[in-house]
Enzyme design. Structure first.
Site, mmCIF file in Angstrom:
data_model
loop_
_atom_site.group_PDB
_atom_site.id
_atom_site.type_symbol
_atom_site.label_atom_id
_atom_site.label_comp_id
_atom_site.label_asym_id
_atom_site.label_seq_id
_atom_site.Cartn_x
_atom_site.Cartn_y
_atom_site.Cartn_z
ATOM 1 N N ASP A 1 2.652 2.144 -3.416
ATOM 2 C CA ASP A 1 1.616 2.078 -4.447
ATOM 3 C C ASP A 1 0.765 3.346 -4.503
ATOM 4 O O ASP A 1 -0.050 3.502 -5.417
ATOM 5 C CB ASP A 1 0.682 0.886 -4.184
ATOM 6 C CG ASP A 1 1.413 -0.441 -4.180
ATOM 7 O OD1 ASP A 1 2.306 -0.612 -5.034
ATOM 8 O OD2 ASP A 1 1.109 -1.286 -3.326
ATOM 9 N N ASP B 1 -1.577 -1.887 -2.039
ATOM 10 C CA ASP B 1 -1.783 -1.860 -0.601
ATOM 11 C C ASP B 1 -0.752 -1.055 0.170
ATOM 12 O O ASP B 1 -0.923 -0.799 1.358
ATOM 13 C CB ASP B 1 -1.781 -3.288 -0.042
ATOM 14 C CG ASP B 1 -0.386 -3.901 -0.059
ATOM 15 O OD1 ASP B 1 0.309 -3.744 -1.090
ATOM 16 O OD2 ASP B 1 0.016 -4.502 0.943
ATOM 17 N N ASP C 1 -0.542 -4.734 -7.949
ATOM 18 C CA ASP C 1 0.711 -4.855 -7.194
ATOM 19 C C ASP C 1 0.836 -6.315 -6.765
ATOM 20 O O ASP C 1 -0.164 -7.045 -6.690
ATOM 21 C CB ASP C 1 0.643 -3.928 -5.978
ATOM 22 C CG ASP C 1 1.775 -4.178 -5.011
ATOM 23 O OD1 ASP C 1 2.932 -4.144 -5.453
ATOM 24 O OD2 ASP C 1 1.496 -4.415 -3.823
#
Length: 855
Positions: free
Chosen positions: A736, A732, A518
């Site tokens: 996600d 995080d 990410d």
């Protein structure tokens, strides 16, 4: 109408097991626990002598679990709370109300203690209500509680009797005392056995023709076999009564047969001599076997204690007493368990911080290396968060307690490390199946060897073969192969800020072929700053207050940055537009129906108008008219690698906000390292393509996807898996979580949300990407050690058992077999301990302020 009964939330009970001597013992305890009604799962780890039981409190309680384990010859060391609860009903709830027992909530959702879900906004709220971010929403604000409560006379009575802060797990001091007592007892038995075995060997080898030699050996062997060796017989009998077998069964059978045969030949040597057979005695063999086994067990116990150093060292980070500040400003030392959220504590230079909280007055430098892995102390000022287990280097300060006991970050880490060390890797399940049939198979081989030698006409050799096979066989080495390496590996991970949730994730990590990253908060710092704020319409106090109020309800890092900019002066001007009027303090307006849309934005209603903050795509879908002026401004910002979000009222745009973020330290090096290992690295983001391209280029990532929703990230991960790749995902945020769960290995950043950490298999506490290669090394080295241990254990038994049976044409002395058996376990544990000294990844470089601050 009849009320539906909600399904009961199971409890997890980590509890030490006493009396285990081999891997078969662990399997016996595990089976005994799994057979109990109300037990959902039970896992017993022989390496650290512990069990993790998940059970339904309304069906069975800890005392019943203990009774089941005692029934098969072992025991459990229960926590204080379990002993106290035994006096009441099994299924009684410990407390009522939403805030009555926050520790219980943490037990049901362990990962929640790793992160404060409100921490992203904690700094923004600190000036309004310093303790609010730590308060239980179902209880009164501790900051507003009566300060006299700190010294109320009845308060200590409500606290647990022990100084250990977590009443639902066993006090580490009790565990240590029990372990020391067990090790001391084995050492005393070993020393006695060695003291009487040595003269027996000397007499048998140097003075075999002495008068009454057999009687002297008998006198010396009897205390060894029947006193110091008695626990083997007692435990072996208990297992026989429950139709199980273990290492003690083999020792009892082998030494008992050797001793009984020797006593018979001592009392009536003429019987065998009349048949032309020698009346040999094996008193010294029985004694030396017991001495060597006890020596091996003592060394093994000490080595296993070293292997579990990680837990012990983590537990030692929390002081047992703290300096409490009373309402009149005086201070006094009180036990840690007497501290409640909202209490004021004094921390002096050189002291460790006992609870999580925030600095109320003063400033200092805090050494957070025990949690973050960063070597440099971090400057802390009023309002900054501090954590239990960290060290105050300079300056004295006053702090307000936030999370205490099992709710602290340190307690959560200890729980996760303990559960990870106790979890079983898939390879261990195969080992358990082998160990379950190992002892009965060895007894069968020993009986077969006895029959073959007896039929061939050599009864003494038949007995010798029977005894030697039983002595040399070692399920311990087999049982220790996996858990000791996992214990050391997980412990080493904890020391470098890589916390492994379960062994399966650690095993899979070494095999990943693709890693999906990410962007915001994972590859970048996740601390964006507002670079430009452009008002297209309606720049006034109310509009800014609405934007501020909406973003105050968001946990996204962008929301925090926008709030900080509005609090600090309205953000940077852009395109010649000066910032509008800025009030001394923006009011919080009562928005209704606030809804967060993962990967898109946030919306809420105020006076019949809908206000939205989010990306352009979502706003268009929501019916907001995006003018050419807004499009041109957004394109210019995106070309400068900035993230653009738009503030809209109903169908029109009010303002555009451009934010920028930086790569985390070590991100570029981590990508280069992963690429060099042959791992394909992909960058996924919900941000615009221009920003994604710039960040990917800075990090050295060739493959990136922009403008993705949470479901798109999951689809990307599944697409890679569909090509046969083992995929890791690092993220995080809440957006996600779905992709983290879908990946073969989920890696959460410690600075992220508790939801992300809950679904991930491991967490990087210091949130640094360069810890990912370190975790890969950790996985590779740990399972290399496991493979080496298993190969050694299997080869040892495959060669040793036929050798002991006399299959190679010569007979092995039982004393040598005993020494070999002891050395096999020691070798496996020693090989696992080598992991402690293996360097993993690149050394962590120093950074200014640790990213642990948002955990």
């Amino acid at each position: 109408m009849e009320k539906k009964k909600l399904p009961e939330t199971p409890r997890k009970l980590p509890v030490p097991v006493t009396g285990m001597s081999c891997a078969s013992c662990a399997i016996n305890v595990e089976r005994a626990l799994q057979r109990q009604p109300g037990v959902r799962s039970a896992s017993v780890n022989y390496a650290d002598a512990s069990a993790l039981v998940e059970y339904e409190p309304s069906v069975i309680g800890p005392e019943a679990l203990r009774a089941a384990v005692r029934g098969v010859g072992y025991d459990l060391l229960l926590p204080e709370s379990a002993s106290a609860a035994a006096a009441g009903t099994v299924g009684a709830a410990p407390s009522a109300g939403p805030a009555a027992d926050p520790a219980r909530r943490a037990a049901n959702a362990p990962a929640a203690s790793w992160a404060d879900p409100d921490s992203a906004a904690a700094a923004r709220r600190a000036t309004d209500a310093p303790a609010a971010s730590w308060a239980d929403p179902g209880s009164a604000d501790p900051g507003s509680a009566d300060p006299a409560r700190a010294t109320a006379p009845g308060r200590a009575a409500a606290a647990p009797a022990a100084s250990w802060a977590d009443p639902d797990s066993v006090d580490p001091a009790r565990i240590a005392a029990a372990r020391r007592a067990e090790t001391r007892a084995v050492r005393n038995r070993m020393m006695g056995a060695l003291a009487l075995s040595a003269p027996q060997v000397l007499i048998s080898m140097a003075f075999p023709q002495l008068p009454y030699t057999h009687y002297i050996l008998w006198a010396l062997a009897t205390p060894v076999v029947l006193v110091w060796g008695w626990p083997f017989f007692r435990h072996g009998w208990q297992m026989l009564m429950h139709r199980t077998a273990g290492m003690d069964t083999l020792v009892a059978l082998s030494t008992g047969c050797a001793y009984a045969w020797s006593v018979f030949n001592t009392l009536d040597p003429g019987y065998l001599r009349s048949k032309g057979l020698p009346a040999d005695v094996y008193f010294e063999a029985a004694s030396v076997v017991i001495a060597f086994i006890l020596l091996g067990r003592w060394i093994e116990d000490r080595a296993k204690t070293t292997a579990s150093d990680a837990i012990r060292k983590l537990m030692e980070l929390q002081p047992s007493v703290v300096l409490l500040e009373t309402p009149d400003g005086a201070t006094r030392e009180v036990p840690l368990h007497n501290i409640h959220p909202g209490d004021l504590l004094r921390v002096r230079p050189g002291e460790r911080i006992a609870v999580d909280g925030a600095i109320d007055a003063g400033e200092s430098y805090i050494d957070e290396s025990t949690l973050s892995g960063e070597p440099l102390p971090v400057a802390k000022h009023e309002g900054d968060p501090v954590w239990a287990g960290t060290l105050n280097r300079q300056g004295s300060f006053r702090m307000r307690a936030g999370k205490v006991g099992r709710d602290t970050l340190l307690a959560g880490i200890i729980r996760h490390v303990r559960e990870a060390q106790g979890s079983k890797a898939p390879v261990q399940r195969l080992v358990d199946k082998v160990a379950a049939v190992f002892v009965p198979s060895v007894i069968g081989i020993a009986v077969l060897a006895f029959i073959v030698w007896w039929v061939s006409g050599s009864l003494p050799q038949a007995i010798l073969a029977f005894v030697t096979v039983l002595v040399i066989a070692c399920p311990c080495a087999l049982g220790l192969a996996t858990p000791t390496a996992l214990m050391v590996g997980v412990g080493k991970g904890a020391s470098i800020g890589v916390f492994v949730k379960d062994a399966t994730s650690l095993e899979r990590l070494r095999n990943i072929q693709a890693l999906v990253l990410d962007k915001t908060g994972t590859l970048t710092e996740g601390k964006p700053q507002v670079a430009a704020l452009r008002w297209f319409a309606g720049d006034n106090v109310q509009a800014r207050a609405l934007l501020y109020s909406l973003e105050r309800s968001s946990e996204h890092p962008l929301g925090g940055a926008i709030c900080a900019a509005l609090e600090g002066g309205g953000g940077a001007a852009a395109s010649g537009t000066a910032p509008g009027p800025v009030p001394a303090a923006l009011p919080l307006l009562p928005l209704q129906g606030i809804t967060s849309v993962p990967g898109a934005g946030i919306e809420g209603t105020f006076v019949r108008s809908v206000y939205r903050v989010g990306n352009l795509r979502w706003l268009r879908i929501s019916g907001v008219a995006v003018t050419q002026e807004v499009e041109a401004w957004a394109a210019a910002q995106e070309s400068a690698a900035r993230t653009v979000v738009v503030f809209a009222k109903d169908g029109s745009v009010l303002a555009g906000i451009a934010l920028h973020d930086r790569l985390r330290p070590g991100a570029r090096e981590a990508v280069a390292d992963l690429t060099a290992r042959g791992i394909a690295v992909h960058l996924l983001t919900g941000d615009n393509a221009a920003t994604a391209a710039v960040i990917a280029r800075e990090a050295g990532i060739a493959s990136y996807e922009a403008g993705l929703l949470p479901g798109d990230k999951t689809a990307f991960v599944r697409g890679l898996q569909g090509r046969g790749l083992v995929v890791g995902m690092a993220g995080d945020g809440i957006n996600d979580a779905e992709a983290l769960a879908a990946a073969d290995v989920g890696i959460a950043m410690g600075s992220g949300t508790d939801i992300a950490m809950d679904v991930a298999g491991m967490t990087l506490v210091n949130a640094r990407p360069d810890r990912i290669p370190a975790a890969l090394d950790l996985s590779k080295y740990t399972f290399r050690a496991i493979r080496q241990n298993l190969i050694f254990a299997f080869v040892y038994n495959v060669i040793g058992i036929p050798l002991a049976a006399g299959a190679f044409g010569f007979q092995l002395n039982p004393m040598i077999a005993g020494a070999a058996m002891a050395m096999s376990s020691i070798t496996v544990v020693g090989n696992s301990l080598r992991l402690k000294f293996r360097p993993v990844g690149r050394p962590a470089t120093s950074v200014g302020r640790s990213t642990i601050q948002t955990i």
